[in-house]
Design a protein around this motif. Structure first.
Motif: not given
Length: 146
Positions: A51, A54-56, A60, A87, A136-138
């Protein structure tokens, strides 16, 4: 040719993989000690998920892509291939996903404690944001290929 490129080209030849399918080569964790521990867990098939915040501004990961796992000395350990990528808000990460991460006692409580601390640091130091339950996380699951 450096050791990472050689490792990847040897893998591609052995497994008949297009060299363009490499997502990247990276170490897991925030320091070399973490990278050694986590790469060992992956290499032994215990850690099959990860995990990250999230970095836009970053790509991804993609299902089916390969990545080279590095140890704390930035040397290749093994190759993994993404199985799932989602995400979601941090608060929605499941206990099953935490277990698949393979760290500590594999409990959700352990996972949450470690990741809250790491993500708070990462958001503050690298993303200039404040971590919260809604960050938000991936979430990725993967398989060790070689």
């Amino acid at each position: 040719m450096n050791s990472i490129n050689k490792f990847w080209m040897d893998f591609c030849q052995k497994h008949h993989v297009n060299p363009g399918e490499l997502e990247g080569a990276y170490a897991f964790g925030g320091n070399s000690q973490d990278a050694d521990v986590l790469s060992d867990l992956i290499n032994r098939g215990i850690k099959t998920a990860t995990t990250s915040v999230y970095d836009p501004d970053e790509d991804v990961p993609t299902v089916g892509q390969y990545a080279i796992v590095l140890n704390g000395e930035n040397k290749p350990v093994c190759v993994i291939r993404n199985k799932t990528v989602e995400i979601m808000p941090f608060k929605n990460v499941s206990a099953e996903h935490a277990y698949l991460e393979g760290e500590g006692d594999r409990s959700y409580d352990y996972w949450r404690k470690i990741h809250e601390k790491f993500f708070a640091w990462e958001c503050r130091e690298n993303l200039n944001t404040i971590f919260s339950e809604n960050t938000e996380v991936v979430c990725e699951t993967f398989e060790k290929v070689d």
